[in-house]
Design an enzyme around this catalytic site. Structure first.
Site, PDB file in Angstrom:
ATOM      1  N   ASP A  37      14.571  54.629 -26.168  1.00  0.00           N
ATOM      2  CA  ASP A  37      15.734  54.892 -25.322  1.00  0.00           C
ATOM      3  C   ASP A  37      16.899  54.051 -25.837  1.00  0.00           C
ATOM      4  OD1 ASP A  37      15.771  56.146 -22.150  1.00  0.00           O
ATOM      5  OD2 ASP A  37      17.527  55.002 -22.786  1.00  0.00           O
ATOM      6  N   VAL A  62      18.579  58.739 -30.252  1.00  0.00           N
ATOM      7  CA  VAL A  62      17.870  59.885 -30.844  1.00  0.00           C
ATOM      8  C   VAL A  62      18.789  60.771 -31.681  1.00  0.00           C
ATOM      9  CG1 VAL A  62      16.003  60.016 -29.129  1.00  0.00           C
ATOM     10  CG2 VAL A  62      18.152  61.276 -28.725  1.00  0.00           C
ATOM     11  N   ASN A  88      12.363  64.229 -24.866  1.00  0.00           N
ATOM     12  CA  ASN A  88      12.837  64.245 -23.474  1.00  0.00           C
ATOM     13  C   ASN A  88      14.280  63.779 -23.306  1.00  0.00           C
ATOM     14  OD1 ASN A  88      12.435  63.879 -20.376  1.00  0.00           O
ATOM     15  ND2 ASN A  88      12.998  61.836 -21.114  1.00  0.00           N
ATOM     16  N   TYR A 156      25.967  72.200 -22.539  1.00  0.00           N
ATOM     17  CA  TYR A 156      24.615  71.895 -22.033  1.00  0.00           C
ATOM     18  C   TYR A 156      23.734  73.134 -22.123  1.00  0.00           C
ATOM     19  CZ  TYR A 156      20.929  69.883 -19.092  1.00  0.00           C
ATOM     20  OH  TYR A 156      19.724  69.404 -18.625  1.00  0.00           O
ATOM     21  N   LYS A 160      20.378  73.634 -24.567  1.00  0.00           N
ATOM     22  CA  LYS A 160      19.053  73.847 -23.987  1.00  0.00           C
ATOM     23  C   LYS A 160      18.463  75.206 -24.398  1.00  0.00           C
ATOM     24  CE  LYS A 160      18.506  69.894 -21.852  1.00  0.00           C
ATOM     25  NZ  LYS A 160      17.491  68.940 -22.305  1.00  0.00           N
ATOM     26  N   THR A 191      16.130  62.623 -10.384  1.00  0.00           N
ATOM     27  CA  THR A 191      16.265  61.555 -11.390  1.00  0.00           C
ATOM     28  C   THR A 191      17.708  61.046 -11.339  1.00  0.00           C
ATOM     29  OG1 THR A 191      17.079  62.992 -13.143  1.00  0.00           O
ATOM     30  CG2 THR A 191      14.671  62.795 -12.947  1.00  0.00           C
TER      31      THR A 191
HETATM   32  N1  LIG Z   1      16.924  65.975 -13.726  1.00  0.00           N
HETATM   33  C1  LIG Z   1      16.941  67.284 -13.783  1.00  0.00           C
HETATM   34  O1  LIG Z   1      17.118  67.935 -12.737  1.00  0.00           O
HETATM   35  C2  LIG Z   1      16.734  68.009 -15.086  1.00  0.00           C
HETATM   36  C3  LIG Z   1      16.619  69.392 -15.037  1.00  0.00           C
HETATM   37  C4  LIG Z   1      16.377  70.095 -16.214  1.00  0.00           C
HETATM   38  C5  LIG Z   1      16.255  69.426 -17.410  1.00  0.00           C
HETATM   39  N2  LIG Z   1      16.399  68.079 -17.450  1.00  0.00           N
HETATM   40  C6  LIG Z   1      16.219  67.437 -18.756  1.00  0.00           C
HETATM   41  O2  LIG Z   1      15.136  66.520 -18.666  1.00  0.00           O
HETATM   42  C7  LIG Z   1      15.324  65.436 -19.570  1.00  0.00           C
HETATM   43  C8  LIG Z   1      15.231  64.121 -18.815  1.00  0.00           C
HETATM   44  O3  LIG Z   1      16.240  64.138 -17.809  1.00  0.00           O
HETATM   45  P1  LIG Z   1      16.337  63.067 -16.626  1.00  0.00           P
HETATM   46  O4  LIG Z   1      16.784  63.828 -15.446  1.00  0.00           O
HETATM   47  O5  LIG Z   1      15.132  62.228 -16.576  1.00  0.00           O
HETATM   48  O6  LIG Z   1      17.600  62.241 -17.174  1.00  0.00           O
HETATM   49  P2  LIG Z   1      18.034  60.706 -17.013  1.00  0.00           P
HETATM   50  O7  LIG Z   1      19.493  60.677 -17.331  1.00  0.00           O
HETATM   51  O8  LIG Z   1      17.615  60.197 -15.692  1.00  0.00           O
HETATM   52  O9  LIG Z   1      17.215  59.995 -18.169  1.00  0.00           O
HETATM   53  C9  LIG Z   1      17.495  60.320 -19.508  1.00  0.00           C
HETATM   54  C10 LIG Z   1      17.190  59.142 -20.393  1.00  0.00           C
HETATM   55  O10 LIG Z   1      17.567  59.530 -21.729  1.00  0.00           O
HETATM   56  C11 LIG Z   1      18.228  58.434 -22.323  1.00  0.00           C
HETATM   57  N3  LIG Z   1      19.133  58.882 -23.383  1.00  0.00           N
HETATM   58  C12 LIG Z   1      20.278  59.574 -23.242  1.00  0.00           C
HETATM   59  N4  LIG Z   1      20.867  59.735 -24.433  1.00  0.00           N
HETATM   60  C13 LIG Z   1      20.055  59.142 -25.343  1.00  0.00           C
HETATM   61  C14 LIG Z   1      20.129  58.960 -26.744  1.00  0.00           C
HETATM   62  N5  LIG Z   1      21.175  59.410 -27.468  1.00  0.00           N
HETATM   63  N6  LIG Z   1      19.119  58.309 -27.367  1.00  0.00           N
HETATM   64  C15 LIG Z   1      18.075  57.834 -26.646  1.00  0.00           C
HETATM   65  N7  LIG Z   1      17.964  57.952 -25.324  1.00  0.00           N
HETATM   66  C16 LIG Z   1      18.953  58.601 -24.677  1.00  0.00           C
HETATM   67  C17 LIG Z   1      18.962  57.755 -21.185  1.00  0.00           C
HETATM   68  O11 LIG Z   1      19.297  56.400 -21.499  1.00  0.00           O
HETATM   69  C18 LIG Z   1      17.982  57.886 -20.048  1.00  0.00           C
HETATM   70  O12 LIG Z   1      17.106  56.780 -19.969  1.00  0.00           O
HETATM   71  C19 LIG Z   1      16.690  65.679 -20.216  1.00  0.00           C
HETATM   72  O13 LIG Z   1      16.508  66.326 -21.465  1.00  0.00           O
HETATM   73  C20 LIG Z   1      17.390  66.610 -19.244  1.00  0.00           C
HETATM   74  O14 LIG Z   1      18.372  67.394 -19.876  1.00  0.00           O
HETATM   75  C21 LIG Z   1      16.644  67.350 -16.322  1.00  0.00           C
END
Ligand SMILES: NC(=O)c1ccc[n+]([C@@H]2O[C@H](COP(=O)([O-])OP(=O)(O)OC[C@H]3O[C@@H](n4cnc5c(N)ncnc54)[C@H](O)[C@@H]3O)[C@@H](O)[C@H]2O)c1
Length: 249
Positions: A37, A62, A88, A156, A160, A191
């Site tokens: 992260d 990443v 992720n 976005y 995706k 989240t």
């Molecule tokens: N929360 C939702 O409702 C939801 C819905 C659909 C998809 N998603 C997807 O699920 C995944 C996780 O989402 P979440 O809700 O846990 O998000 P979040 O923002 O709570 O956590 C994401 C994590 O990714 C890290 N991150 C961001 N950019 C980064 C980078 N360049 N390098 C390394 N780490 C990085 C952040 O520091 C954070 O810890 C994401 O791909 C998001 O697009 C989330």
């Protein structure tokens, strides 16, 4: 509690949200996890919680292609060949309509959500080839299936959708080598990202969800765990919704 016994998994974006939940679940099922992260403080805290015997945190952006070789090398040196990858990490990016979205913002969303998924697969697949087995779980979104849920921008959605396509291409390419690749498409999950998004947009998410509630991250981890494990041995090239029926509408 041994569905991932002796497996080594790399999970990106693990410092909070769903990534943290996946890492906790994987360790409970016997896996060793390499967690990465941008957020070093939270990443180290998670590593300490999981125990140094089970988890290695590495600070990583990443979207930096050069970061990957070092992450994989350190992970393999510590725990052995990585045979599970959960791509992720993700960002929502700014809320903007198309004519107001800068090219830089478009590119930065795609760099994290899309390009990094390619970098991750490219970096980890050699370890899987060496081990003769692999499972890659790419985290997309309902935004990778449909564009009508008030997402922050078309960047976005584009990123995706791309994850879903790359998943299928890689699955076909590496199926003959026993590497499975699937995408997971969460709906609204509780989240920090979700909280920030609903605050930004003031959207009423609940009205759009047939089950009438937002999910806990653990409910996505259940699916990710299954796809990562050998229980999903005949499953590749597919997309899996975990959306409480949102896309059934
Ligand atoms: N929360 C939702 O409702 C939801 C819905 C659909 C998809 N998603 C997807 O699920 C995944 C996780 O989402 P979440 O809700 O846990 O998000 P979040 O923002 O709570 O956590 C994401 C994590 O990714 C890290 N991150 C961001 N950019 C980064 C980078 N360049 N390098 C390394 N780490 C990085 C952040 O520091 C954070 O810890 C994401 O791909 C998001 O697009 C989330």
């Amino acid at each position: 509690m041994s569905r991932l016994l002796n497996k080594v998994a790399l999970i990106t974006g693990a410092a909070r949200g769903m990534g943290t939940s996946h890492a906790q679940r994987f360790v409970r099922e016997g896996a060793k996890v390499v967690i990465t992260d941008l957020n070093e403080e939270r990443g180290v805290a998670l590593m300490n919680e999981l125990g140094a015997d089970n988890a290695l945190f590495i600070k990583q952006d990443v979207s930096n292609v050069h970061s990957w070789a070092c992450v994989v090398a350190q992970g393999v040196a510590r725990f052995g060949p990585i045979t599970i990858l959960v791509n992720n990490a993700g960002v929502l990016g700014p809320v903007a309509q198309t004519v107001e979205l800068s090219a830089e913002d478009y590119a930065s969303v795609c760099a994290v959500n899309q390009h990094a998924v390619f970098y991750g697969m490219q970096a980890v697949i050699p370890s899987m080839l060496e081990a003769g087995i692999g499972s890659i779980v790419n985290i997309s979104s309902i935004a990778g299936m449909a564009a009508n849920y008030g997402f922050p921008s078309l960047a976005y959605v584009a990123s995706k959708f791309a994850v879903r396509g790359m998943t299928k291409a890689a699955a076909i390419e590496y199926g003959p080598r026993n590497i499975r690749v699937n995408s997971v498409h969460p709906g609204f999950i509780q989240t920090p990202m979700m909280v920030e998004a609903t605050d930004d947009q003031g959207g009423d998410a609940l009205a759009q969800i047939p089950l009438g509630r937002i999910a806990k991250p653990e409910e996505v981890s259940n699916l990710v765990l299954f796809l990562a494990s050998d229980e999903a041995s005949y499953i590749t090239g597919s997309e899996y919704l975990v959306d409480a029926g949102m896309l059934a509408q």
